[in-house]
Design a protein around this motif. Sequence first.
Motif, PDB file in Angstrom:
ATOM      1  N   LEU A   1      -7.650  -3.463  -4.343  1.00 53.59           N
ATOM      2  CA  LEU A   1      -6.418  -2.706  -4.656  1.00 53.59           C
ATOM      3  C   LEU A   1      -5.961  -2.997  -6.087  1.00 53.59           C
ATOM      4  O   LEU A   1      -5.461  -2.113  -6.795  1.00 53.59           O
ATOM      5  CB  LEU A   1      -5.296  -3.090  -3.680  1.00 53.59           C
ATOM      6  N   THR A   2      -6.142  -4.257  -6.506  1.00 51.06           N
ATOM      7  CA  THR A   2      -5.732  -4.619  -7.874  1.00 51.06           C
ATOM      8  C   THR A   2      -6.529  -3.820  -8.899  1.00 51.06           C
ATOM      9  O   THR A   2      -6.011  -3.405  -9.935  1.00 51.06           O
ATOM     10  CB  THR A   2      -5.936  -6.142  -8.101  1.00 51.06           C
ATOM     11  N   GLN A   3      -7.804  -3.570  -8.593  1.00 50.41           N
ATOM     12  CA  GLN A   3      -8.630  -2.751  -9.501  1.00 50.41           C
ATOM     13  C   GLN A   3      -8.207  -1.295  -9.438  1.00 50.41           C
ATOM     14  O   GLN A   3      -8.039  -0.629 -10.450  1.00 50.41           O
ATOM     15  CB  GLN A   3     -10.091  -2.852  -9.082  1.00 50.41           C
ATOM     16  N   LYS A   4      -8.031  -0.820  -8.213  1.00 45.91           N
ATOM     17  CA  LYS A   4      -7.697   0.602  -8.038  1.00 45.91           C
ATOM     18  C   LYS A   4      -6.352   0.946  -8.683  1.00 45.91           C
ATOM     19  O   LYS A   4      -6.191   2.010  -9.271  1.00 45.91           O
ATOM     20  CB  LYS A   4      -7.659   0.908  -6.538  1.00 45.91           C
TER      21      LYS A   4
ATOM     22  N   ARG B   1       5.315   5.577 -10.307  1.00 40.91           N
ATOM     23  CA  ARG B   1       5.908   4.892 -11.463  1.00 40.91           C
ATOM     24  C   ARG B   1       6.405   3.487 -11.111  1.00 40.91           C
ATOM     25  O   ARG B   1       6.988   2.796 -11.938  1.00 40.91           O
ATOM     26  CB  ARG B   1       7.053   5.734 -12.022  1.00 40.91           C
ATOM     27  N   SER B   2       6.209   3.090  -9.851  1.00 38.52           N
ATOM     28  CA  SER B   2       6.639   1.747  -9.433  1.00 38.52           C
ATOM     29  C   SER B   2       5.481   0.771  -9.562  1.00 38.52           C
ATOM     30  O   SER B   2       4.317   1.171  -9.563  1.00 38.52           O
ATOM     31  CB  SER B   2       7.107   1.771  -7.978  1.00 38.52           C
TER      32      SER B   2
ATOM     33  N   LYS C   1       0.839  -1.217   0.000  1.00 38.26           N
ATOM     34  CA  LYS C   1       0.000   0.000   0.000  1.00 38.26           C
ATOM     35  C   LYS C   1       0.869   1.261   0.000  1.00 38.26           C
ATOM     36  O   LYS C   1       0.572   2.237  -0.700  1.00 38.26           O
ATOM     37  CB  LYS C   1      -0.942  -0.018   1.213  1.00 38.26           C
ATOM     38  N   THR C   2       1.930   1.215   0.784  1.00 39.40           N
ATOM     39  CA  THR C   2       2.796   2.402   0.849  1.00 39.40           C
ATOM     40  C   THR C   2       3.435   2.697  -0.504  1.00 39.40           C
ATOM     41  O   THR C   2       3.460   3.852  -0.963  1.00 39.40           O
ATOM     42  CB  THR C   2       3.873   2.194   1.945  1.00 39.40           C
ATOM     43  N   ILE C   3       3.933   1.655  -1.165  1.00 33.85           N
ATOM     44  CA  ILE C   3       4.588   1.874  -2.469  1.00 33.85           C
ATOM     45  C   ILE C   3       3.558   2.344  -3.503  1.00 33.85           C
ATOM     46  O   ILE C   3       3.798   3.295  -4.258  1.00 33.85           O
ATOM     47  CB  ILE C   3       5.296   0.576  -2.939  1.00 33.85           C
ATOM     48  N   LEU C   4       2.402   1.704  -3.523  1.00 31.43           N
ATOM     49  CA  LEU C   4       1.394   2.075  -4.528  1.00 31.43           C
ATOM     50  C   LEU C   4       0.918   3.514  -4.337  1.00 31.43           C
ATOM     51  O   LEU C   4       0.660   4.224  -5.313  1.00 31.43           O
ATOM     52  CB  LEU C   4       0.204   1.108  -4.452  1.00 31.43           C
ATOM     53  N   HIS C   5       0.820   3.947  -3.091  1.00 32.56           N
ATOM     54  CA  HIS C   5       0.345   5.311  -2.839  1.00 32.56           C
ATOM     55  C   HIS C   5       1.446   6.361  -3.001  1.00 32.56           C
ATOM     56  O   HIS C   5       1.151   7.540  -3.169  1.00 32.56           O
ATOM     57  CB  HIS C   5      -0.253   5.427  -1.429  1.00 32.56           C
ATOM     58  N   THR C   6       2.697   5.948  -2.892  1.00 30.58           N
ATOM     59  CA  THR C   6       3.776   6.950  -2.896  1.00 30.58           C
ATOM     60  C   THR C   6       4.529   7.023  -4.216  1.00 30.58           C
ATOM     61  O   THR C   6       4.954   8.093  -4.627  1.00 30.58           O
ATOM     62  CB  THR C   6       4.831   6.603  -1.804  1.00 30.58           C
ATOM     63  N   GLU C   7       4.750   5.853  -4.830  1.00 30.32           N
ATOM     64  CA  GLU C   7       5.627   5.817  -6.006  1.00 30.32           C
ATOM     65  C   GLU C   7       4.771   5.529  -7.246  1.00 30.32           C
ATOM     66  O   GLU C   7       4.507   4.375  -7.576  1.00 30.32           O
ATOM     67  CB  GLU C   7       6.694   4.734  -5.822  1.00 30.32           C
TER      68      GLU C   7
ATOM     69  N   ALA D   1      -4.809  -0.680 -11.174  1.00 28.84           N
ATOM     70  CA  ALA D   1      -4.713  -1.555 -12.356  1.00 28.84           C
ATOM     71  C   ALA D   1      -3.458  -1.233 -13.150  1.00 28.84           C
ATOM     72  O   ALA D   1      -3.148  -0.066 -13.402  1.00 28.84           O
ATOM     73  CB  ALA D   1      -5.953  -1.376 -13.225  1.00 28.84           C
ATOM     74  N   GLY D   2      -2.723  -2.293 -13.513  1.00 26.19           N
ATOM     75  CA  GLY D   2      -1.490  -2.103 -14.282  1.00 26.19           C
ATOM     76  C   GLY D   2      -0.273  -1.898 -13.400  1.00 26.19           C
ATOM     77  O   GLY D   2       0.863  -1.964 -13.869  1.00 26.19           O
ATOM     78  N   ARG D   3      -0.496  -1.636 -12.107  1.00 25.11           N
ATOM     79  CA  ARG D   3       0.657  -1.428 -11.217  1.00 25.11           C
ATOM     80  C   ARG D   3       0.708  -2.463 -10.094  1.00 25.11           C
ATOM     81  O   ARG D   3       1.686  -2.536  -9.372  1.00 25.11           O
ATOM     82  CB  ARG D   3       0.607  -0.019 -10.600  1.00 25.11           C
TER      83      ARG D   3
END
Length: 353
Positions: free
Chosen positions: A163-166, A139-140, A131-137, A168-170
């Motif tokens: 989260l996978t939907q929110k 391009r990661s 969650k931290t990486i998805l919300h902060t980075e 998507a692609g990351r």
Amino acid sequence: MSKYHFLKVEKIVRETPDSISVHFEQPANQRISYKSGQFLTLLVPVNGKTERRSYSMCSSPISENNLVVTVKRVEGGKVSNFLNDQLKPGALVEVMEPMGTFTIEPNADKQRHIILIGAGSGITPLMSIAKTILHTESRSRVSVLYGNRNEQSIIFKEELASLTQKFAGRLDVIHVLSQPASSWTGHIGRLNQSLVLKMLEHLPKWADTEYFICGPDGMMEEAKQALRILQIPSERVHSESFLTVTKEPVHGEVVEDTTGEVKDYTVTIMYEGAEYKVAVPAQKTILEAALDNDIDLPYSCQSGMCTACMGKCVSGKVLLDEEDGLSETEIKQGYILTCVGHPLTSDVVIEID
Ligand code: FES
């Protein structure tokens, strides 16, 4: 700042038939800061005795206000069963400051692939990291390889799906079940070396990739072996042993080495501005001897894993029954763990922050 806090339980969410997430409110006047991947040690009174247990946080300090730990029921476990059966919203629970080195530093400038490999409740710190990486980075990307017995035992199943939907692609979540129902169409098996290799083969290859592994020891060893086969540099592989205490903490064997003899010595402990002289019998650890003398030193797991009891040996020599909780650098710098430490000389002085 005090090492101890009382936190109020805001709500309890049942994740699976044998696990719950406990949502603690942040104290209004003294917010507790923590890093993704760290754990909280709870002090829980059970049958008139205060028991300490460490539970990883699944919450992200970036995207959530509450501190949330997930507790899986352990067969015969006093605390996990007490929490699963008896903890109620509104209760106050004493906790220690968050601890642990299985962490990640988010960095908005980075473009990297974070691969999380977990089984069972080992998903807990990985969830926080994801969650931290998805919300902060932005391009990661994050890939989760997650092993469980069956669909009912998947902790955070719905949250991972949303989260996978929110993202998507990351975010990719790849489940593997060892005993699935016949309707299961995903991966089947245990997260062992060959399955991890097979699953990694299908993930995108990014130059900047970091691996975080958490789960039972056997699964972690298999995953690490897979990464060794792929010649992943060890500094890119982070792991955390599954800290589930199923029994009363036991005293480890006193290990004799060739450079000193374990016998009764008096140790000087500097803690919170006071100096204590503690007689440590040969068959006890420094922590046990201090607690016997009512010196309230910090500790949690009592098995050399969590580092809550870390101190620095500034004089003399200390033998550790177990060194895994400390890095080589820390050991070279003189850091010790009092819960598995024995004095080998008469001039041991330990400073504890
Ligand atoms: S109490 Fe956990 S390492 Fe000593």
